[in-house]
Design an enzyme around this catalytic site. Structure first.
Site, PDB file in Angstrom:
ATOM      1  N   GLY A   1       0.874  -1.283   0.133  1.00 20.10           N
ATOM      2  CA  GLY A   1       0.087  -0.058  -0.019  1.00 20.10           C
ATOM      3  C   GLY A   1       0.944   1.277   0.142  1.00 20.10           C
ATOM      4  O   GLY A   1       2.071   1.232   0.229  1.00 20.10           O
TER       5      GLY A   1
ATOM      6  N   ASP B   1       8.155   6.147   8.300  1.00 21.25           N
ATOM      7  CA  ASP B   1       7.571   7.586   8.835  1.00 21.25           C
ATOM      8  C   ASP B   1       6.781   8.298   7.987  1.00 21.25           C
ATOM      9  O   ASP B   1       6.229   9.275   8.205  1.00 21.25           O
ATOM     10  CB  ASP B   1       8.844   8.495   9.383  1.00 21.25           C
ATOM     11  CG  ASP B   1       9.628   9.041   8.125  1.00 21.25           C
ATOM     12  OD1 ASP B   1       9.504   8.402   7.188  1.00 21.25           O
ATOM     13  OD2 ASP B   1      10.807   9.468   8.747  1.00 21.25           O
TER      14      ASP B   1
ATOM     15  N   ASP C   1       4.693  -4.122  -7.249  1.00 20.02           N
ATOM     16  CA  ASP C   1       3.766  -2.979  -6.763  1.00 20.02           C
ATOM     17  C   ASP C   1       4.564  -1.626  -7.444  1.00 20.02           C
ATOM     18  O   ASP C   1       3.568  -0.442  -7.263  1.00 20.02           O
ATOM     19  CB  ASP C   1       4.004  -2.978  -5.271  1.00 20.02           C
ATOM     20  CG  ASP C   1       5.463  -2.963  -4.857  1.00 20.02           C
ATOM     21  OD1 ASP C   1       6.044  -4.154  -5.076  1.00 20.02           O
ATOM     22  OD2 ASP C   1       5.856  -2.038  -4.226  1.00 20.02           O
TER      23      ASP C   1
END
Length: 486
Positions: free
Chosen positions: A81, A115, A244
């Protein structure tokens, strides 16, 4: 920007809503005027800066990050994702709509141990390569801007956070289909929904039935083959060809440790994190097919195996034919100067191209400059100064005689050479040039980036007083190797 929200409204459950984490003291670092035109923008204003930095909401925006999976260096990761990218919607422009993503805008549910930030150096590199590939006529996503800040982030050392504003015709990846095939416990509902959305949005001439599915996948295979043919012809190594990172539309996508070839080396590895060379330059065509096979596997609940195999079998032919077309242009072997090519002639031309590349590698010649110099000679010349660059001069002479015989008689030499110049760039984004722009920007000087960006917008033109941008790197400069660190 005028935004619509087709993905957001039509595919609930395919993303997570998020809130961007703003940047402290945001500032414009880079801006692409022609990319801005695509989404109906003109000037980089202070109001737009605050919006794209995540400090101010955008009218009509829906902030979300997509979920997908993917094969990374050959191993399957069941959930990935958008770990540091937030989409705001599809911007309407004079030539259609473009997804707008804020890459580096903070934590998302898919950030894992990261992060969610991008650092200035990676943001600049993505901006430059997106625009450089476009002007080299390579299928690619675009970059509207780079936004810098004083927000601190830690990698190997303290750096500052930045955002690349990415434009894409679609952010759908091979990994989307893998996720919704393998994570739905045998239910094909979402996989079908995703496929129908893809066809309706990007292939509206196709129907959402078995015939349309087959035609769609054939087109995906061909578009992927064409993209990789461009990479091989121009000497571009992507570095991280995970599924991906593969666009369903065949656009170059998700740039990390990429590089253009300096000295020609067919097994060149640009990624420090890839010591085995899985994604080496000469492996890219095979990896492209491997990735398509993983996509085909994810589509087996919807598309018949025979249809998937048929589509995959078009890959090599499409890749070779498109590569041949590009390389013939580089050599000056194109219509209207030559008769229609046969399979035998294709094979002969591939051998001719392969032998020249072998000679270039043996002589450790610069890939881009050698092709550019080659474009300056005419086939009637019996001795060319380029010959002096080759170690095995007799072998070059033998090759050059074959080349002369292949070209034959050219009536309009000036036009013929001009066409070759449009196929062999003078300027590419070399790693040392990107590094110079990054270091200057980190010290508050953005003029180096702006100048480099301007040069890369005219890669095929002779530009006055710009020889520093077309020179060979020194051994130290050529040794710059990137990793997946962002």
């Amino acid at each position: 920007m005028q935004l619509k929200q087709d993905f957001f409204t039509q595919l609930p459950g395919f993303y997570s809503q998020v809130t961007p984490q703003g940047l402290t003291d945001p500032k414009w670092i880079g801006w692409s005027r022609d990319a801005a035109h695509l989404v109906g923008l003109s000037q980089p204003t202070e109001s737009l800066l605050a919006q794209l930095a995540g400090n101010k909401s955008i009218d009509g925006a829906c902030y979300y990050s997509q979920v997908y999976s993917g094969h990374q260096f050959g191993g399957y990761s069941p959930q990935l994702g958008d770990g540091r990218s937030i989409l705001i919607g599809e911007a309407q422009g004079p030539e259609g709509s473009w997804d707008v993503a804020l890459k580096g805008s903070g934590l998302t549910p898919y950030s894992r141990q990261g992060d969610g930030r991008a650092v200035l150096r990676s943001a600049i590199r993505e901006f430059l390569i997106s625009e450089a590939l476009y002007h080299l006529h390579v299928p690619t996503t675009r970059a509207l801007a780079v936004i810098g800040s004083t927000t601190p982030v830690w990698r190997e050392q303290r750096e500052t956070a930045a955002i690349t504003v990415r434009l894409a015709k679609s952010h759908l990846r091979f990994g989307h289909f893998e996720y919704f095939c393998h994570s739905e416990n045998g239910s094909n509902e979402k996989l079908t929904q995703l496929l129908h959305f893809t066809i309706k949005q990007h292939y509206p001439h196709l129907s959402c039935d078995k015939a349309g599915y087959k035609a769609w996948f054939i087109q995906v295979v061909k578009d992927t083959a064409k993209m990789i043919a461009h990479w091989q012809a121009i000497g571009f190594a992507h570095g991280v060809m995970n599924t991906d990172n593969m666009s369903i539309l065949g656009d170059s996508f998700d740039f990390g440790p990429f590089a253009f070839l300096d000295t020609f080396k067919e097994d060149f590895i640009c990624n420090h994190s890839d010591p085995q060379g899985r994604y080496a330059f000469n492996q890219q065509p095979g990896v492209g097919l491997w990735n398509l096979q993983r996509l085909a596997q994810a589509l087996t609940p919807l598309i018949a195996s025979d249809d998937l195999i048929y589509a995959l079998n078009t890959y090599q032919t499409e890749l070779v034919q498109h590569y041949l077309c590009l390389m013939r242009n580089k050599l000056g072997l194109y219509q209207p100067y030559l008769k229609r090519e046969s399979q035998a002639q294709d094979d002969e031309d591939l051998a001719l191209i392969g032998e020249l590349m072998k000679l270039m590698q043996e002589s450790q010649l610069d890939h881009t400059l050698t092709w550019r110099q080659f474009g300056q000679i005419t086939p009637t010349q019996q001795h060319v100064c380029l010959r002096d660059d080759f170690v095995a001069k007799n072998d070059f002479d033998t090759w050059y005689l074959r080349y002369q015989n292949r070209v034959g008689v050219i009536d309009n030499i000036e036009q013929w050479q001009g066409l070759r110049d449009r196929a062999n760039p003078q300027y590419i984004l070399r790693n040392f040039l990107a590094q110079e722009a990054i270091e200057a920007a980190e010290n508050g000087d953005f003029s180096v980036l702006e100048q480099l960006h301007q040069v890369l917008q005219r890669p095929f033109d002779e530009q006055v007083n710009m020889s520093a941008y077309s020179r060979k790197p020194t051994p130290e400069e050529a040794g710059i190797i990137m990793s997946c660190s962002s």
